[in-house]
Design an enzyme around this catalytic site. Structure first.
Site, short mmCIF file in Angstrom:
data_model
loop_
_atom_site.label_atom_id
_atom_site.label_comp_id
_atom_site.label_asym_id
_atom_site.label_seq_id
_atom_site.Cartn_x
_atom_site.Cartn_y
_atom_site.Cartn_z
N ASP A 1 -25.07 -36.10 -17.55
CA ASP A 1 -24.19 -35.30 -16.69
C ASP A 1 -23.23 -34.38 -17.42
O ASP A 1 -22.78 -33.40 -16.88
CB ASP A 1 -23.36 -36.22 -15.80
CG ASP A 1 -22.29 -36.93 -16.60
OD1 ASP A 1 -22.65 -37.66 -17.54
OD2 ASP A 1 -21.10 -36.73 -16.32
N LYS B 1 0.93 3.00 -3.24
CA LYS B 1 -0.31 3.73 -3.58
C LYS B 1 -0.40 5.01 -2.76
O LYS B 1 -0.88 6.04 -3.26
CB LYS B 1 -1.52 2.84 -3.32
CG LYS B 1 -1.57 1.63 -4.24
CD LYS B 1 -2.86 0.85 -4.12
CE LYS B 1 -2.94 -0.20 -5.22
NZ LYS B 1 -4.19 -0.97 -5.19
N GLU B 2 0.03 4.94 -1.50
CA GLU B 2 -0.04 6.12 -0.64
C GLU B 2 0.89 7.22 -1.15
O GLU B 2 0.57 8.41 -1.07
CB GLU B 2 0.32 5.73 0.80
CG GLU B 2 -0.71 4.79 1.41
CD GLU B 2 -0.27 4.11 2.71
OE1 GLU B 2 -1.04 3.30 3.23
OE2 GLU B 2 0.86 4.38 3.18
N LEU C 1 0.82 -1.21 0.00
CA LEU C 1 0.00 0.00 0.00
C LEU C 1 0.85 1.27 0.00
O LEU C 1 0.38 2.33 -0.40
CB LEU C 1 -0.94 -0.01 1.21
CG LEU C 1 -1.91 -1.21 1.24
CD1 LEU C 1 -2.76 -1.17 2.48
CD2 LEU C 1 -2.81 -1.21 0.00
N VAL C 2 2.11 1.13 0.44
CA VAL C 2 2.98 2.31 0.50
C VAL C 2 3.07 2.95 -0.89
O VAL C 2 3.00 4.17 -1.04
CB VAL C 2 4.37 1.91 1.04
CG1 VAL C 2 5.38 3.02 0.83
CG2 VAL C 2 4.27 1.57 2.53
N ASP D 1 -28.45 -41.29 -19.68
CA ASP D 1 -27.02 -41.39 -19.98
C ASP D 1 -26.44 -42.42 -18.99
O ASP D 1 -27.03 -42.68 -17.93
CB ASP D 1 -26.38 -40.00 -19.78
CG ASP D 1 -24.87 -40.08 -19.74
OD1 ASP D 1 -24.29 -40.67 -20.66
OD2 ASP D 1 -24.27 -39.57 -18.77
N TYR D 2 -25.29 -43.00 -19.33
CA TYR D 2 -24.76 -44.04 -18.44
C TYR D 2 -23.70 -43.50 -17.47
O TYR D 2 -23.97 -43.29 -16.29
CB TYR D 2 -24.22 -45.21 -19.28
CG TYR D 2 -23.89 -46.39 -18.40
CD1 TYR D 2 -24.89 -47.28 -18.00
CD2 TYR D 2 -22.60 -46.61 -17.93
CE1 TYR D 2 -24.61 -48.34 -17.14
CE2 TYR D 2 -22.31 -47.66 -17.08
CZ TYR D 2 -23.32 -48.52 -16.69
OH TYR D 2 -23.05 -49.56 -15.83
N ASP D 3 -22.48 -43.19 -17.99
CA ASP D 3 -21.38 -42.79 -17.09
C ASP D 3 -21.65 -41.41 -16.48
O ASP D 3 -21.96 -40.46 -17.20
CB ASP D 3 -20.06 -42.74 -17.86
CG ASP D 3 -19.66 -44.11 -18.35
OD1 ASP D 3 -19.04 -44.85 -17.59
OD2 ASP D 3 -20.02 -44.46 -19.51
C1 GDG Z 1 0.00 -6.66 4.35
C2 GDG Z 1 0.64 -7.27 3.12
C3 GDG Z 1 -0.75 -5.77 1.70
C4 GDG Z 1 4.21 2.07 7.48
N1 GDG Z 1 5.04 2.78 8.25
C5 GDG Z 1 4.29 3.61 8.96
C6 GDG Z 1 2.97 3.44 8.61
N2 GDG Z 1 2.94 2.47 7.69
C7 GDG Z 1 1.74 1.96 7.04
C8 GDG Z 1 1.68 2.37 5.60
C9 GDG Z 1 0.82 1.28 4.99
C10 GDG Z 1 1.06 0.09 5.92
O1 GDG Z 1 1.72 0.57 7.06
C11 GDG Z 1 1.93 -0.95 5.27
O2 GDG Z 1 1.16 -1.64 4.34
P1 GDG Z 1 1.80 -2.55 3.20
O3 GDG Z 1 0.72 -2.91 2.24
O4 GDG Z 1 2.87 -1.80 2.52
O5 GDG Z 1 2.45 -3.82 3.92
P2 GDG Z 1 2.07 -4.89 5.12
O6 GDG Z 1 2.02 -4.26 6.44
O7 GDG Z 1 3.06 -5.97 4.97
O8 GDG Z 1 0.60 -5.43 4.79
C12 GDG Z 1 0.67 -6.26 1.99
C13 GDG Z 1 -1.44 -5.32 2.97
O9 GDG Z 1 -1.37 -6.32 3.98
C14 GDG Z 1 -2.89 -4.97 2.72
O10 GDG Z 1 -3.62 -6.05 2.22
O11 GDG Z 1 -0.66 -4.68 0.82
O12 GDG Z 1 1.22 -6.84 0.84
O13 GDG Z 1 1.96 -7.72 3.41
O14 GDG Z 1 -0.53 1.62 5.01
O15 GDG Z 1 1.10 3.63 5.51
N3 GDG Z 1 1.97 4.17 9.12
C15 GDG Z 1 2.30 5.12 10.04
N4 GDG Z 1 3.57 5.30 10.44
C16 GDG Z 1 4.58 4.60 9.94
O16 GDG Z 1 5.73 4.80 10.34
N5 GDG Z 1 1.33 5.87 10.54
#
Ligand code: GDG
Length: 736
Positions: free
Chosen positions: A689, A389-390, A386-387, A508-510
């Site tokens: 079937d 995307k963020e 998610l990092v 049907d059979y089988d």
């Molecule tokens: C699992 C799967 C999948 C990180 N550092 C800080 C902080 N974060 C937040 C980020 C992000 C989250 O943590 C990390 O999410 P990821 O998706 O990158 O990784 P996992 O924790 O391994 O999550 C992964 C996820 O589940 C969802 O299904 O994407 O593949 O492994 O949101 O923002 N947040 C704050 N301080 C930090 O220092 N506040």
């Protein structure tokens, strides 16, 4: 109204104590935000562990916490320290996590941990069962609760269960290493909808179902004995507006309101406007590829001495599972690498890597996203990530470049990123160089597309898509049940049967009268079947016809003693009771010489397969082949046959683990109708079937009662589950 509940290892709140009073803090993570909207809107509960082990607090305090949680519609599942050790730290994090991330060498296969994992999963399932009502939906999350779906389904079949896995689902070659792999698969298969982040994980899962369990699979639908399960990819999104909003706020933030980090970053960048910042954020986990990333950065520094003082990497590593040895070793390795790189390339006023081993508050996180020119995200394996995307959501100026590992699920959605192999240090170094030199216009062009897409498919879209998946599987299942022959349907069928003067029945059979055997020669009629056929044919009003793809010799050998008509080879041959075999349409077999060598090649390269030669058709059987190999070869064979046949009047029929090549235009539908011409009736029934029987179902007169055996899609009016159900129905018709 039926409710929607959530179940996950942890509840979406953490609990703190101040002045002997407990308080709840809502988790800020994406999952908590996304799913909270679901269970709250649909009057459900969230079931999970509170994070406090049960023996560490008194009963009264536990009750106080439970009350607080209940006010937020959360139900806590109490866990002891030992359970947390063995189920969570143990089996979840030391077995499933490494194995599913392809770190098989780190996976412990410990029997005691597995036993506790099962027991704790049952605890979660039972907590859910206490509040679930018929018709409710429950969404089970992640690898800690893989057995929960089956544990709920087997006790409460009328609850719809969604399961979502947040980590990768590995390929069969890795999954098979697990000693309890079949139990694990059965556990997940208790769900009605199974969701993954990517199509690849979905594909791996389906391949494991095929190889380990053997259920029938059509595209992404799995047919068990009593249900259809849907498997699909739902790439998880983020709360886009939350990140974009915070980034926007930070642009105009007042100097005296800036955080310490923000001020430090300003100071750091203040005197050197062209200094480039690269950002790396993850939990300190071996799946995240941090050492490889650092080596890639070091390679870049080595190749670009001119960039000394002009580029820095911010490495935020959030502490994680730090009591586990592999994680401690990783920490040591990262510390040493950072020290080495800073020592080698740093100077008095220059630190190449700023290393934070801690977690930061949300606004600081966004500050880092907002300030960094490049995001370097290079996990060696990651379910989604998610990092990445963020970072996109936080780029309010639409600039910035992402370097992304192809091993992260998110790479499938981010074609505009610079995609690299995380194990290739040179590739990482090259990508850093490309990113640093990427023209602003190109950065913006790429970022614009990413932002549009991620804003559209955000966290809330993800939850709503998953819920749509639940609705879809419900309607598929309802469609299946709607055609089921229930007790009342079979009562009315019997009434119609009894009131008829002349009945023509095609069987049907089988797979209909007799179950499939590995060796087709072993499917001869057993005593029960003989009894049923006798019972049916004894009634003077009945004209019973066994209509099969089998060759006429076999049918004759097995059914000669019965007063039944035989239709063999899908309609090539007909033998009325007491008469000789007849061929309603003249079939030819000259084509066989061309087709046989191709089938022989497939027999040679697909162990376990063989050719059956009938009078007017050739059949390639692959039931005994290794399942996936057989299925793949079958597709190839159909493809090659189609090319070879061209315009000839020859048909390829894909039956149940058979590919049959025969004369065109002759099928069970044609044969059954031909038979009806000389045998008019006021009751017509057909049972079969596989899809060769669909010709009958489609082509018989509209008033015919057509019955499909099995749960696949069909044009028959009714369905029964199994050969056993066919026999029960037929016995009912003959009054037993
Ligand atoms: C699992 C799967 C999948 C990180 N550092 C800080 C902080 N974060 C937040 C980020 C992000 C989250 O943590 C990390 O999410 P990821 O998706 O990158 O990784 P996992 O924790 O391994 O999550 C992964 C996820 O589940 C969802 O299904 O994407 O593949 O492994 O949101 O923002 N947040 C704050 N301080 C930090 O220092 N506040």
């Amino acid at each position: 109204m039926s409710k929607i509940h959530i179940i996950s290892n942890r509840l979406p709140y953490s609990i703190s104590e101040e002045d002997n009073k407990y308080q709840l803090q809502a988790s800020v993570g994406g999952l908590a935000t996304g799913l909270s909207s679901v269970y709250k809107d649909f009057g459900g509960k969230w079931i999970g562990w509170s994070g406090i082990s049960s023996e560490s607090i008194s009963k009264e305090k536990q009750q106080e916490i439970d009350q607080l949680l209940l006010a937020e519609d959360c139900l806590s599942v109490p866990l002891t320290t030992q359970e947390v050790d063995l189920y969570y730290e143990g089996f979840s994090n030391n077995t499933i996590w490494p194995l599913f991330h392809y770190f098989a060498q780190y996976a412990d296969f410990n029997h005691d941990e597995w036993e506790v994992y099962k027991a704790v999963n049952l605890k979660f399932a039972k907590a859910a069962l206490e509040i679930l009502e018929e018709g409710d939906t429950i969404w089970v999350n992640d690898y800690q609760l893989l057995l929960v779906p089956e544990m709920i389904k087997s006790r409460m079949p009328n609850v719809t269960i969604g399961f979502f896995l947040h980590i990768p689902f590995p390929s069969y070659e890795v999954f098979r290493l697990l000693p309890w792999r079949n139990e694990m698969m059965e556990g997940i298969l208790g769900a009605d909808l199974i969701g993954f982040h990517t199509y690849d994980y979905e594909r791996h899962f389906i391949s494991c179902v095929r190889r380990l369990i053997g259920h029938e699979i059509n595209l992404n639908q799995i047919s068990t004995d009593d249900r259809i399960i849907l498997v699909d990819a739902f790439p998880m999104g983020i709360d886009y507006d939350k990140f974009a909003g915070m980034a926007q706020e930070l642009r105009y933030i007042n100097e005296n309101k800036k955080s310490k980090i923000h001020l430090e970053l300003d100071k750091f960048l203040g005197d050197q406007k062209d200094r480039k910042l690269i950002l790396s954020i993850d939990r300190l986990d071996y799946s995240k590829g941090i050492p490889q990333r650092l080596k890639g950065f070091a390679r870049y520094m080595e190749q670009h001495p001119e960039m000394k003082g002009k580029v820095s990497l911010i490495l935020l590593a959030v502490p994680s599972r730090d009591n586990v040895e592999h994680y401690q070793l990783l920490k040591k390795e990262v510390d040493e690498l950072v020290g080495g790189i800073n020592g080698q390339y740093g100077g008095i006023n220059y630190t190449p890597i700023w290393y934070f081993y801690r977690s930061l508050p949300f606004n600081n996180l966004v500050e880092l996203y907002h300030k960094s020119d490049i995001a370097l995200i290079t996990p060696v394996r990651d379910g989604m990530n998610l990092v990445a995307k963020e970072y996109v959501a936080s780029r309010s100026d639409q600039d910035g470049v992402i370097i992304l590992s192809e091993m992260a699920g998110v790479a499938k959605e981010m074609g505009e990123a610079l995609i690299i192999n995380p194990n290739n240090e040179d590739e990482i170094a090259d990508a850093i160089n490309t990113a640093i030199n990427m023209p602003l216009a190109e950065q913006k062009e790429r970022m614009k597309h990413l932002q549009t897409r991620l804003k559209r498919y955000d966290l809330f879209k993800w939850t709503s898509e998953f819920m749509k998946g639940i609705d879809k599987v419900k309607s598929i299942q309802q469609d299946f049940y709607a055609k089921q022959i229930t007790a009342s349907v079979s009562d009315s069928l019997k009434k119609i049967y009894l009131s008829a003067e002349k009945r023509v029945i095609f069987l049907d059979y089988d797979g209909t009268l007799s179950s499939f055997k590995n060796d087709p020669k072993m499917a001869y009629p057993d005593e029960e079947l003989k009894h049923i056929i006798k019972g049916l044919s004894r009634d003077k009003k009945n004209i019973i016809t066994i209509i099969s793809g089998r060759d006429k010799e076999t049918l004759q050998e097995w059914l000669n003693d019965f007063k039944v008509n035989l239709i063999a080879e899908h309609g090539v041959w007909i033998r009325a009771v007491g008469e000789d075999w007849d061929m309603p349409v003249v079939a030819n077999k000259t084509w066989m010489e061309t087709i046989r060598p191709l089938l022989e090649t497939f027999v040679d390269n697909t162990p376990g397969t063989f050719i059956e030669e009938k009078n007017f058709s050739l059949v390639w059987h692959y039931r005994k082949a290794e399942p996936e190999h057989g299925d793949r070869r079958a597709l190839e064979l159909v493809d090659e046959l189609t090319n070879l046949i061209g315009n000839e009047n020859i048909e390829i029929m894909e039956g149940n683990k058979v590919i049959e090549v025969k004369n065109g235009g002759i099928n069970k539908g044609y044969a059954a109708n031909h038979f009806l011409l000389s045998n008019p009736a006021d009751f017509i029934m057909a049972m079969g079937d596989d899809w060769t029987d669909e010709f009958m179902f489609k082509e018989l007169p509209e008033e015919a009662i057509t019955i499909k055996v099995g749960i696949k899609r069909t044009s028959a009016n009714y369905k029964v589950k199994s050969v056993m159900a066919v026999r029960v129905l037929l016995k009912k018709l003959i009054g037993e």
